[in-house]
Design a protein around this motif. Structure first.
Motif, PDB file in Angstrom:
ATOM      1  N   ASN A  90     -92.966 -43.138  10.725  1.00 19.39           N
ATOM      2  CA  ASN A  90     -91.612 -43.448  10.272  1.00 19.39           C
ATOM      3  C   ASN A  90     -90.883 -42.153   9.863  1.00 19.39           C
ATOM      4  O   ASN A  90     -89.775 -41.875  10.315  1.00 19.39           O
ATOM      5  CB  ASN A  90     -91.711 -44.435   9.091  1.00 19.39           C
ATOM      6  CG  ASN A  90     -90.388 -45.133   8.808  1.00 19.39           C
ATOM      7  OD1 ASN A  90     -89.401 -44.965   9.538  1.00 19.39           O
ATOM      8  ND2 ASN A  90     -90.340 -45.908   7.741  1.00 19.39           N
ATOM      9  N   ARG A  91     -91.542 -41.346   9.047  1.00 12.25           N
ATOM     10  CA  ARG A  91     -90.900 -40.095   8.582  1.00 12.25           C
ATOM     11  C   ARG A  91     -90.650 -39.125   9.738  1.00 12.25           C
ATOM     12  O   ARG A  91     -89.760 -38.276   9.656  1.00 12.25           O
ATOM     13  CB  ARG A  91     -91.790 -39.383   7.552  1.00 12.25           C
ATOM     14  CG  ARG A  91     -91.795 -40.050   6.212  1.00 12.25           C
ATOM     15  CD  ARG A  91     -92.497 -39.169   5.170  1.00 12.25           C
ATOM     16  NE  ARG A  91     -92.850 -40.014   4.054  1.00 12.25           N
ATOM     17  CZ  ARG A  91     -94.072 -40.478   3.820  1.00 12.25           C
ATOM     18  NH1 ARG A  91     -95.089 -40.131   4.595  1.00 12.25           N
ATOM     19  NH2 ARG A  91     -94.287 -41.264   2.799  1.00 12.25           N
TER      20      ARG A  91
ATOM     21  N   TYR B  62     -89.167 -38.867   1.282  1.00 14.44           N
ATOM     22  CA  TYR B  62     -88.840 -40.249   1.671  1.00 14.44           C
ATOM     23  C   TYR B  62     -90.094 -41.110   1.630  1.00 14.44           C
ATOM     24  O   TYR B  62     -91.151 -40.714   2.126  1.00 14.44           O
ATOM     25  CB  TYR B  62     -88.231 -40.287   3.077  1.00 14.44           C
ATOM     26  CG  TYR B  62     -86.761 -39.913   3.062  1.00 14.44           C
ATOM     27  CD1 TYR B  62     -85.781 -40.894   3.041  1.00 14.44           C
ATOM     28  CD2 TYR B  62     -86.363 -38.581   3.023  1.00 14.44           C
ATOM     29  CE1 TYR B  62     -84.434 -40.555   2.995  1.00 14.44           C
ATOM     30  CE2 TYR B  62     -85.027 -38.235   2.982  1.00 14.44           C
ATOM     31  CZ  TYR B  62     -84.061 -39.234   2.966  1.00 14.44           C
ATOM     32  OH  TYR B  62     -82.740 -38.897   2.915  1.00 14.44           O
TER      33      TYR B  62
ATOM     34  N   HIS C  29     -92.025 -44.507   2.714  1.00 15.20           N
ATOM     35  CA  HIS C  29     -92.056 -45.475   3.817  1.00 15.20           C
ATOM     36  C   HIS C  29     -92.057 -46.887   3.249  1.00 15.20           C
ATOM     37  O   HIS C  29     -92.785 -47.168   2.304  1.00 15.20           O
ATOM     38  CB  HIS C  29     -93.334 -45.233   4.632  1.00 15.20           C
ATOM     39  CG  HIS C  29     -93.682 -46.351   5.562  1.00 15.20           C
ATOM     40  ND1 HIS C  29     -92.938 -46.646   6.669  1.00 15.20           N
ATOM     41  CD2 HIS C  29     -94.704 -47.260   5.541  1.00 15.20           C
ATOM     42  CE1 HIS C  29     -93.489 -47.683   7.309  1.00 15.20           C
ATOM     43  NE2 HIS C  29     -94.554 -48.063   6.636  1.00 15.20           N
TER      44      HIS C  29
ATOM     45  N   LEU D 260     -86.800 -46.024   5.321  1.00 19.05           N
ATOM     46  CA  LEU D 260     -87.175 -44.815   4.595  1.00 19.05           C
ATOM     47  C   LEU D 260     -86.317 -44.788   3.342  1.00 19.05           C
ATOM     48  O   LEU D 260     -85.083 -44.908   3.435  1.00 19.05           O
ATOM     49  CB  LEU D 260     -86.916 -43.573   5.452  1.00 19.05           C
ATOM     50  CG  LEU D 260     -87.885 -43.377   6.632  1.00 19.05           C
ATOM     51  CD1 LEU D 260     -87.367 -42.318   7.595  1.00 19.05           C
ATOM     52  CD2 LEU D 260     -89.283 -43.001   6.128  1.00 19.05           C
TER      53      LEU D 260
ATOM     54  N   GLU E 218     -81.683 -46.258   1.178  1.00 17.78           N
ATOM     55  CA  GLU E 218     -82.590 -46.512   2.304  1.00 17.78           C
ATOM     56  C   GLU E 218     -81.911 -46.283   3.657  1.00 17.78           C
ATOM     57  O   GLU E 218     -80.706 -46.480   3.803  1.00 17.78           O
ATOM     58  CB  GLU E 218     -83.089 -47.955   2.241  1.00 17.78           C
ATOM     59  CG  GLU E 218     -83.971 -48.203   1.030  1.00 17.78           C
ATOM     60  CD  GLU E 218     -84.611 -49.577   1.041  1.00 17.78           C
ATOM     61  OE1 GLU E 218     -85.683 -49.710   0.437  1.00 17.78           O
ATOM     62  OE2 GLU E 218     -84.042 -50.508   1.640  1.00 17.78           O
TER      63      GLU E 218
END
Ligand code: SAH
Ligand code: AVI
Length: 331
Positions: free
Chosen positions: A225-226, A245, A247, A262, A286
């Motif tokens: 995700n990051r 950030y 998840h 995030l 987010e």
């Protein structure tokens, strides 16, 4: 050294979008600079992201991939015998790992077909193609590099012969409902009466199972995700503090979808030099990075019907955890 004979059996071509596809800069302006902030999921899949996705598939929590693989292993022969395809087009083929079950079935049936993987992640697809021509001496692989959101009408497919269109992994679930229908309509437009679609979709289930699948304990999905922020930093001269950030993966039952987000751990300012833009992110703010829709047999039937397709065969995992379906164009 590469065997020239093998090289000739692996070709690649860039596919120009048939309908305009927005650039990363346009998507960032439209999504990241609006509220709620969002990004399209296709930007996950640079080389690192594609590898992280493969690693997600190995985590104990991410059941969809291994559940689909088990269905393909169990029913691959039946599927290929039924499809009797001359050409297999696979959308979002990635590493083509699970497709090997279908190719193994071709082997067992002494039934050859050509393989047309289509993916935005060129390196992963080309590496997979090189391994496939090595492992299947009868196979020709024509890798198509491009973005399927630009439509399918520009694919340089053979005009004769029976087609099997393969869309695995639950990737259709990453489209919003209208776009999923549009994608299936594009697929239906490629199909003639004897052609089939093999589609894998994940099913609605207990939210704890779903949320764990998208938030594995080892943090692989979090890294995936990051990674999209690393892509923005690299491609747009950004300075996102990636590790700042958190998840998040939340199942929204009303929309039958996992939402990956995030969340900023603290307030900060972000500059995207290539866009000449600076903006502020508040603490806990987010960014929605992915939807992953889950289906019921009814919602899947309705989606197929809306797109002019009809379910032909349904291979269901134990406890209805996952569905692999064969669909035809409706008469
Ligand atoms: N089908 C494989 C890979 C799924 S991951 C499996 O089931 O394991 C999703 C794949 O879709 C990735 O390989 C990614 O690069 C590809 N993809 C994502 N968005 C895409 C787009 N817009 N156009 C083409 N390929 C895309
Ligand atoms: C590719 N796609 C179907 C995956 C999914 O399950 O929605 C992508 C993914 N995102 C987090 N984990 C896996």
């Amino acid at each position: 050294m590469r065997n020239p004979e093998k090289a000739a059996r692996l070709t690649s071509a860039a596919v120009a979008p048939a309908t305009p596809v927005s650039t990363l800069a346009e998507d960032v302006r439209a999504g990241l600079l609006s509220r709620p902030r969002w990004l399209p999921p296709k930007y996950f899949y640079d080389d690192r992201g594609s590898e992280l996705f493969e690693a997600i598939c190995e985590t104990p929590e991410y059941y969809p991939s291994r559940t689909e693989a088990a269905l393909l292993a169990a029913h691959g022969r039946e599927i290929m015998e039924y499809a009797r395809c001359d050409h297999m087009l696979e959308l979002g083929s990635g590493s083509s790992r699970k497709t090997r079950h279908l190719l193994d079935a071709c082997d067992a049936l002494s039934q050859a077909c050509s393989y047309w993987p289509f993916d935005v992640s060129a390196q992963m697809m080309l590496d997979a193609g090189a391994a496939l021509v090595q492992d299947y001496p009868w196979l020709d692989v024509h890798a198509l590099i491009g973005d399927y959101t630009g439509g399918l009408s520009n694919l340089p497919l053979p005009t004769t012969g029976r087609r099997l269109i393969v869309f695995l992994g639950g990737t259709l679930g990453n489209f919003e409902p209208g776009a999923a229908r549009g994608m299936l309509e594009q697929i239906a437009a490629l199909m003639r009466d004897d052609d089939l679609l093999l589609l894998g979709v994940d099913r609605v289930k207990d939210s704890a199972i779903l949320e764990a699948a998208y938030d594995d304990a080892a943090g692989t999905t979090a890294a995936f995700n990051r990674n999209v922020l690393r892509v923005l930093n690299r491609e747009l001269g950004g300075d996102f503090p990636v590790d700042s950030y958190r998840h998040r993966a939340v199942f929204d039952r009303a929309h039958a979808r996992i939402e990956m987000r995030l969340a900023a751990r603290h307030a900060h300012r972000v500059t995207l030099a290539a866009l000449d833009t600076t903006f502020d992110i508040a603490a806990d703010e987010e960014i929605v990075t992915e939807f992953s829709h889950k289906f019921t047999p009814q919602s899947l039937d309705a989606l197929l019907a809306d797109a002019g397709l009809a379910l032909d065969r349904h291979f269901e995992a134990p406890a209805g955890a996952y569905s692999l379906v064969l669909a035809r164009r409706r008469a």
